[in-house]
Design an enzyme around this catalytic site. Structure first.
Site, PDB file in Angstrom:
ATOM      1  CG  HIS A 114      -2.212   1.169   1.081  1.00 39.66           C
ATOM      2  ND1 HIS A 114      -3.259   0.536   0.354  1.00 39.66           N
ATOM      3  CD2 HIS A 114      -2.064   2.244   1.329  1.00 39.66           C
ATOM      4  CE1 HIS A 114      -4.014   1.456   0.480  1.00 39.66           C
ATOM      5  NE2 HIS A 114      -3.626   2.497   1.056  1.00 39.66           N
ATOM      6  CG  ASP A 192     -10.328   3.827   5.552  1.00 39.54           C
ATOM      7  OD1 ASP A 192      -9.834   5.083   6.044  1.00 39.54           O
ATOM      8  OD2 ASP A 192      -9.990   3.479   4.536  1.00 39.54           O
ATOM      9  NE  ARG A 199      -7.817  11.356   6.641  1.00 38.77           N
ATOM     10  CZ  ARG A 199      -6.987  10.235   6.015  1.00 38.77           C
ATOM     11  NH1 ARG A 199      -7.370   9.194   5.955  1.00 38.77           N
ATOM     12  NH2 ARG A 199      -5.884  10.849   5.721  1.00 38.77           N
ATOM     13  CB  SER A 214      -6.912   5.893   6.686  1.00 40.43           C
ATOM     14  OG  SER A 214      -6.975   5.512   5.278  1.00 40.43           O
ATOM     15  CE  LYS A 218      -7.363   1.689   2.567  1.00 41.40           C
ATOM     16  NZ  LYS A 218      -7.637   2.940   2.884  1.00 41.40           N
TER      17      LYS A 218
HETATM   18  N1  URA Z   1      -4.065   5.832   1.649  1.00 44.63           N
HETATM   19  C1  URA Z   1      -4.996   5.405   2.473  1.00 44.63           C
HETATM   20  O1  URA Z   1      -5.635   4.415   2.728  1.00 44.63           O
HETATM   21  N2  URA Z   1      -5.295   6.320   3.536  1.00 44.63           N
HETATM   22  C2  URA Z   1      -4.863   7.508   3.536  1.00 44.63           C
HETATM   23  O2  URA Z   1      -5.103   8.220   4.342  1.00 44.63           O
HETATM   24  C3  URA Z   1      -3.714   7.702   2.805  1.00 44.63           C
HETATM   25  C4  URA Z   1      -3.359   6.965   1.772  1.00 44.63           C
END
Ligand code: URA
Length: 461
Positions: A114, A192, A199, A214, A218
């Protein structure tokens, strides 16, 4: 094992007065929680659990959550608050488990990556098929654009027919059959999903506690066993300085490790856009170039570095990731993945109906290109959202014809901008003012991969 630091507020600009809001015996209410954080207090575990559950289930209004997010943005959170907030977000939905799946009689090597968000950051698109071709299994819960940064789902949905809304059964089937599925988080960490969208439109993205929770909620929920985090540093990143990004990476690695994931992070440069394209369909095209064995060197370098980390974290040491780009096996994997998710790569990718160009004022050498300005330009062209749920333009984007350090002739095209809505050009071109230059010498550019951070047992070895 490293644990999330608890003494100082993480991502805070001000010191926290440690008043504990802990309402064991009386009802929680949103205004009191907001005031507590606004005034620099620390939220109790019970208060955090209540807020996340109440917001996920519609008992706290968007306006109240927006105020709380802004208070967190300004005041920060302790390491303990971040860990609890993340755990509450994981608990807001289901957690996938693929440990029962087998390929050739063996458990899957479940590994994911990620990014904390960048400009021109299309890396997931070539990376996932490289890892598939090397024997990994990637359950990738991907996101949409956030602020000035693009999102993998918005990019992949530029492929005619591609859908990320796939069932759990389909995810399991794809992981067994071909070694990857790229999907919208759906029922994973639904807190999230709501907070992320809020956000994006309330100026509260650039917060260490909110980014860490966040990303990790996930990723903890999606069922990977190993995780590699691409933590961006520089103008196009949400957190600009190396110190802030390092703290973010360490916080996320600690969260992953505490939840049983083998977690590592690379710190990578995001001062200039990655590659030569920024936007939706244009980034898919550039990813296809990489999968065909070409593409910009920085995109190839980062794809291969992240692939090597993922394969190592997953305990796979058989194949050379670079070979999968040379021999077409990664491209074959990508085609299978896209077809399985309804996409048709034989159809042309969309291109914005209108174009504008920016040309060189003089002969010389291309200077640096500011990633943040390019991200905002592309967002203004329609590649990102200004309101929750807005549709993005698949064909909106920007092409960089001259990368930093390349020679430039007076009058030649340096950038092409694409959109379906030409009234957007004025604002978009204005964002590019001062974001680039043509000079007499090449700019001084540091390494793309700045550092590597490992968690748990790895850290001590
Ligand atoms: N990727 C995410 O999933 N969340 C964030 O806040 C920033 C990047």
């Amino acid at each position: 094992m490293r644990s999330v630091p608890t003494t100082w507020p993480v991502g805070s600009r001000k010191a926290v007065t440690p008043t504990i809001f802990d309402a064991h015996d009386h009802q929680f209410d949103a205004p009191t929680v907001i005031r507590t954080k606004r005034d620099g207090g620390v939220l109790s575990d019970a208060a955090i659990d209540w807020v996340i559950d109440a917001y996920t289930n519609g008992r706290i209004a968007d306006s109240q959550m927006s105020a709380l997010l802004m208070a967190i943005f300004l005041r920060g959170m302790t390491g303990h608050e971040i860990a609890r907030w993340t755990a509450a977000m994981v608990a807001s939905g289901e957690r996938m488990d693929f440990t029962d799946l087998r390929r050739d009689g063996k458990p899957l090597a479940l590994v994911d990556k990620h990014s904390t968000g960048g400009v021109g950051d299309k890396i997931t698109i070539p990376l996932v098929p490289v890892v598939m071709a090397c024997g990994g299994a990637v359950p990738q819960a991907a996101g949409r654009g956030l602020g000035h940064t693009g999102g993998t789902l918005d990019k992949l949905e530029a492929i005619p027919g591609f859908t990320a809304e796939i069932s759990k059964d389909q995810i399991r089937q794809q992981l067994c059959d071909m070694g990857a599925a790229i999907f919208a988080a759906g029922e994973l960490a639904p807190a999230d999903r709501k907070i992320y969208a809020l956000r994006d439109v309330t100026g509260t993205t650039e917060s260490l506690p909110l980014i860490a929770s966040s990303v990790m909620s996930k990723k903890i929920a999606e069922g990977a066993r190993a995780l590699v985090l691409d933590t961006k540093v520089g103008s196009g990143a949400f957190l600009k300085t190396e110190a802030e990004s390092r703290e973010l990476a360490e916080t996320m690695v600690a969260l992953g490790t505490e939840h049983g994931l083998i977690t590592r992070a690379l710190l990578t440069d995001m001062n200039r856009p990655l590659g030569r394209t920024v936007g939706n369909a244009v980034e898919v095209q550039e990813s296809l170039d990489v999968l065909a064995g070409g593409g910009p060197p920085d995109v190839v370098e980062l794809t291969l570095a992240l692939a090597a980390e993922m394969l190592d974290a997953a305990g796979l040491d058989g194949r050379d990731p670079a070979q999968t780009l040379r021999d077409g096996s990664a491209m074959d994997c990508f085609r299978r993945l896209v077809t399985a998710q309804g996409g048709d790569l034989s159809q042309p990718l969309p291109v914005g109906a209108h174009t504008e160009t920016i040309t060189a004022p003089r002969n010389g050498t291309m200077g640096d290109i500011d990633a943040m300005a390019v991200g905002l330009t592309v967002w203004r062209l329609g590649a990102g959202r200004a309101a929750p749920g807005e549709r993005v333009q698949a064909g909106a984007g920007l092409r960089i014809h001259r990368r930093p350090g390349e020679p430039v002739a007076a009058g030649e095209v340096l950038f092409t901008l694409y959109t379906d809505t030409p009234e957007r050009f004025t604002g978009a071109i204005a964002e590019m003012d001062g974001a680039w230059s043509v000079g007499d010498t090449a700019p001084d550019i540091g390494p793309l991969i700045i550092d590597r951070i490992a968690g748990g047992r790895e850290e001590q070895s």
